[in-house]
Design a protein around this motif. Structure first.
Motif, PDB file in Angstrom:
ATOM      1  N   GLU A 137     131.203  47.150  -1.003  1.00 27.86           N
ATOM      2  CA  GLU A 137     131.289  45.785  -0.485  1.00 27.86           C
ATOM      3  C   GLU A 137     130.539  44.906  -1.465  1.00 27.86           C
ATOM      4  O   GLU A 137     129.513  45.334  -2.027  1.00 27.86           O
ATOM      5  CB  GLU A 137     130.648  45.720   0.905  1.00 27.86           C
ATOM      6  CG  GLU A 137     130.775  44.377   1.610  1.00 27.86           C
ATOM      7  CD  GLU A 137     129.607  43.427   1.439  1.00 27.86           C
ATOM      8  OE1 GLU A 137     129.662  42.333   1.998  1.00 27.86           O
ATOM      9  OE2 GLU A 137     128.611  43.775   0.733  1.00 27.86           O
ATOM     10  N   LYS A 162     131.939  34.238   0.309  1.00 27.01           N
ATOM     11  CA  LYS A 162     130.820  33.471   0.865  1.00 27.01           C
ATOM     12  C   LYS A 162     131.109  31.989   0.701  1.00 27.01           C
ATOM     13  O   LYS A 162     131.405  31.532  -0.408  1.00 27.01           O
ATOM     14  CB  LYS A 162     129.526  33.795   0.110  1.00 27.01           C
ATOM     15  CG  LYS A 162     128.942  35.170   0.381  1.00 27.01           C
ATOM     16  CD  LYS A 162     128.309  35.252   1.733  1.00 27.01           C
ATOM     17  CE  LYS A 162     127.570  36.551   1.952  1.00 27.01           C
ATOM     18  NZ  LYS A 162     127.425  36.912   3.368  1.00 27.01           N
ATOM     19  N   ASP A 204     129.671  40.451  -2.547  1.00 25.02           N
ATOM     20  CA  ASP A 204     129.738  39.055  -2.115  1.00 25.02           C
ATOM     21  C   ASP A 204     130.112  38.166  -3.296  1.00 25.02           C
ATOM     22  O   ASP A 204     129.560  38.321  -4.383  1.00 25.02           O
ATOM     23  CB  ASP A 204     128.367  38.619  -1.580  1.00 25.02           C
ATOM     24  CG  ASP A 204     127.870  39.539  -0.482  1.00 25.02           C
ATOM     25  OD1 ASP A 204     128.471  39.553   0.591  1.00 25.02           O
ATOM     26  OD2 ASP A 204     126.868  40.251  -0.723  1.00 25.02           O
ATOM     27  N   HIS A 260     124.836  37.360  -3.260  1.00 24.59           N
ATOM     28  CA  HIS A 260     124.824  37.124  -1.817  1.00 24.59           C
ATOM     29  C   HIS A 260     124.375  35.712  -1.461  1.00 24.59           C
ATOM     30  O   HIS A 260     124.967  35.050  -0.614  1.00 24.59           O
ATOM     31  CB  HIS A 260     123.903  38.143  -1.135  1.00 24.59           C
ATOM     32  CG  HIS A 260     123.829  37.982   0.345  1.00 24.59           C
ATOM     33  ND1 HIS A 260     122.966  37.092   0.964  1.00 24.59           N
ATOM     34  CD2 HIS A 260     124.532  38.574   1.344  1.00 24.59           C
ATOM     35  CE1 HIS A 260     123.133  37.167   2.276  1.00 24.59           C
ATOM     36  NE2 HIS A 260     124.083  38.052   2.533  1.00 24.59           N
ATOM     37  N   ASN A 283     135.648  45.874  -0.968  1.00 19.94           N
ATOM     38  CA  ASN A 283     135.689  44.926   0.134  1.00 19.94           C
ATOM     39  C   ASN A 283     135.009  43.664  -0.397  1.00 19.94           C
ATOM     40  O   ASN A 283     133.798  43.635  -0.581  1.00 19.94           O
ATOM     41  CB  ASN A 283     134.932  45.532   1.315  1.00 19.94           C
ATOM     42  CG  ASN A 283     134.581  44.509   2.389  1.00 19.94           C
ATOM     43  OD1 ASN A 283     135.010  43.358   2.333  1.00 19.94           O
ATOM     44  ND2 ASN A 283     133.789  44.948   3.357  1.00 19.94           N
ATOM     45  N   GLU A 316     133.707  40.131  -0.066  1.00 17.97           N
ATOM     46  CA  GLU A 316     133.322  39.150   0.958  1.00 17.97           C
ATOM     47  C   GLU A 316     133.231  37.767   0.339  1.00 17.97           C
ATOM     48  O   GLU A 316     132.459  37.537  -0.591  1.00 17.97           O
ATOM     49  CB  GLU A 316     131.985  39.520   1.606  1.00 17.97           C
ATOM     50  CG  GLU A 316     131.661  38.508   2.700  1.00 17.97           C
ATOM     51  CD  GLU A 316     130.284  38.625   3.309  1.00 17.97           C
ATOM     52  OE1 GLU A 316     129.636  39.676   3.170  1.00 17.97           O
ATOM     53  OE2 GLU A 316     129.866  37.619   3.916  1.00 17.97           O
ATOM     54  N   HIS A 367     134.735  43.344  11.074  1.00 19.71           N
ATOM     55  CA  HIS A 367     133.521  43.958  10.560  1.00 19.71           C
ATOM     56  C   HIS A 367     132.369  43.373  11.377  1.00 19.71           C
ATOM     57  O   HIS A 367     132.081  42.180  11.305  1.00 19.71           O
ATOM     58  CB  HIS A 367     133.350  43.669   9.060  1.00 19.71           C
ATOM     59  CG  HIS A 367     134.318  44.444   8.209  1.00 19.71           C
ATOM     60  ND1 HIS A 367     134.399  44.320   6.844  1.00 19.71           N
ATOM     61  CD2 HIS A 367     135.252  45.376   8.553  1.00 19.71           C
ATOM     62  CE1 HIS A 367     135.341  45.147   6.380  1.00 19.71           C
ATOM     63  NE2 HIS A 367     135.868  45.776   7.406  1.00 19.71           N
ATOM     64  N   SER A 419     136.926  40.097   3.170  1.00 19.06           N
ATOM     65  CA  SER A 419     136.235  39.799   4.420  1.00 19.06           C
ATOM     66  C   SER A 419     135.507  38.471   4.292  1.00 19.06           C
ATOM     67  O   SER A 419     135.226  38.003   3.184  1.00 19.06           O
ATOM     68  CB  SER A 419     135.251  40.923   4.775  1.00 19.06           C
ATOM     69  OG  SER A 419     134.289  41.083   3.766  1.00 19.06           O
ATOM     70  N   SER A 420     135.216  37.861   5.453  1.00 20.66           N
ATOM     71  CA  SER A 420     134.464  36.608   5.447  1.00 20.66           C
ATOM     72  C   SER A 420     133.982  36.294   6.854  1.00 20.66           C
ATOM     73  O   SER A 420     134.631  36.668   7.835  1.00 20.66           O
ATOM     74  CB  SER A 420     135.325  35.447   4.930  1.00 20.66           C
ATOM     75  OG  SER A 420     134.537  34.284   4.772  1.00 20.66           O
ATOM     76  N   HIS A 469     127.247  48.818   0.714  1.00 19.43           N
ATOM     77  CA  HIS A 469     126.948  47.403   0.968  1.00 19.43           C
ATOM     78  C   HIS A 469     126.236  46.767  -0.222  1.00 19.43           C
ATOM     79  O   HIS A 469     125.117  47.168  -0.570  1.00 19.43           O
ATOM     80  CB  HIS A 469     126.056  47.325   2.216  1.00 19.43           C
ATOM     81  CG  HIS A 469     125.674  45.956   2.618  1.00 19.43           C
ATOM     82  ND1 HIS A 469     124.366  45.547   2.712  1.00 19.43           N
ATOM     83  CD2 HIS A 469     126.438  44.887   2.980  1.00 19.43           C
ATOM     84  CE1 HIS A 469     124.327  44.283   3.121  1.00 19.43           C
ATOM     85  NE2 HIS A 469     125.572  43.859   3.287  1.00 19.43           N
ATOM     86  N   LEU A 526     134.380  38.847   9.784  1.00 19.32           N
ATOM     87  CA  LEU A 526     132.991  39.288   9.929  1.00 19.32           C
ATOM     88  C   LEU A 526     132.323  38.552  11.077  1.00 19.32           C
ATOM     89  O   LEU A 526     132.367  37.310  11.139  1.00 19.32           O
ATOM     90  CB  LEU A 526     132.232  38.950   8.637  1.00 19.32           C
ATOM     91  CG  LEU A 526     132.195  40.003   7.540  1.00 19.32           C
ATOM     92  CD1 LEU A 526     131.746  39.357   6.226  1.00 19.32           C
ATOM     93  CD2 LEU A 526     131.247  41.126   7.899  1.00 19.32           C
TER      94      LEU A 526
END
Ligand code: G3P
Ligand code: MG
Length: 249
Positions: A45, A122, A47, A60, A118, A120, A196, A153-154, A18, A175
């Motif tokens: 993962e 944002k 962001d 993030h 992964n 993500e 997720h 992912s989101s 993460h 997510l």
């Protein structure tokens, strides 16, 4: 369930670091991704957001206040400002000089470190448009090394929908902190095959239903294998953790 289907934890390919190995290195930096690779993780993962000039960076928050030695909102920063920002010393003096990485630099590092990601997406209020964000991310990811696997992912289903329209080749993960009542409709509308979920919201009932419908479920953010022990046999697919070593040992 037969004996051979019993699972006491995730396989190596289902442990995602993460924000990188963020328990031991500053989150979302190349140092954190390198630390994840050194621990034996196959996936990280991370962001992604845009600066005011449209540069995609890996971070993030909507500002650099928490994770750097400087202050400022992403919307007020440009690529040329990145050289002045230290994204490591706030975590530990050993990481002084670590840069706030662009997505381009991270994609290149993923290839060198032989990591999968992964990614993500944002959504922040300063972004000019969802289209600009999603297209910029996809353009960078298309330039990855051939062996680098990507999933997107989101928390924003619109971002996943748009990504599917632009490039349908990615696994898409919705997510959620908690599963909404209409979860199957939301997944179908994207379309996405993966959830997720905040690990505190996991339940055996939800996992069994997800399995019945062919949906994968990964849990975030768990740093203690005891938190997930009862869910692997019910069909939990994977874990997103700040400390991959606890799930890889
Ligand atoms: O991918 C799981 C996790 O990253 C979602 O929450 O806030 O840490 O990005 P956050
Ligand atoms: Mg994240």
């Amino acid at each position: 369930m037969t004996r051979s289907e019993q699972r006491s934890g995730p396989g190596r390919s289902e442990v995602q670091a993460h924000r990188g190995a963020s328990a031991i290195a500053p989150e979302n930096t190349i140092a954190a991704f390198r630390a994840a690779a050194e621990q034996g993780a196959e996936w990280v993962e991370l962001d992604v957001a845009l600066l005011g000039d449209g540069t995609a960076i890996v971070i993030h928050d909507a500002s650099i206040d928490r994770c750097s030695s400087s202050t400022g909102n992403l919307g007020d920063l440009r690529a040329a400002d990145l050289d002045q920002i230290d994204a490591g010393a706030w975590f530990d003096p050993r990481f002084k000089g670590e840069s706030l990485p662009t997505l381009a630099a991270v994609v290149s590092a993923l290839g060198e470190l032989r990591l999968n990601a992964n990614v993500e997406i944002k959504q922040h209020p300063h972004h000019k448009s969802l289209d600009q964000l999603v297209k910029t991310v996809d353009e960078h990811l298309r330039a990855r090394a051939p062996q680098t696997k990507i999933m997107i992912s989101s928390f924003d289903s619109a971002a996943l929908k748009r990504m599917h329209e632009i490039n349908p080749s990615y696994e898409l993960a919705m997510l959620w902190s908690r599963v909404p009542d209409d979860w199957r409709d939301v997944l179908r509308s994207i379309p996405a095959t993966t959830v997720h979920l905040g690990y505190k919201s996991l339940s055996i009932g939800f996992l069994e239903e997800a399995v019945r419908h062919g949906i994968k479920v990964r849990a975030w953010t768990s740093n203690d294998p005891r938190e997930l022990a009862s869910f692997w046999n019910a069909g939990l697919t994977g874990v997103i953790t700040d400390d991959p070593s606890v799930y890889l040992s």
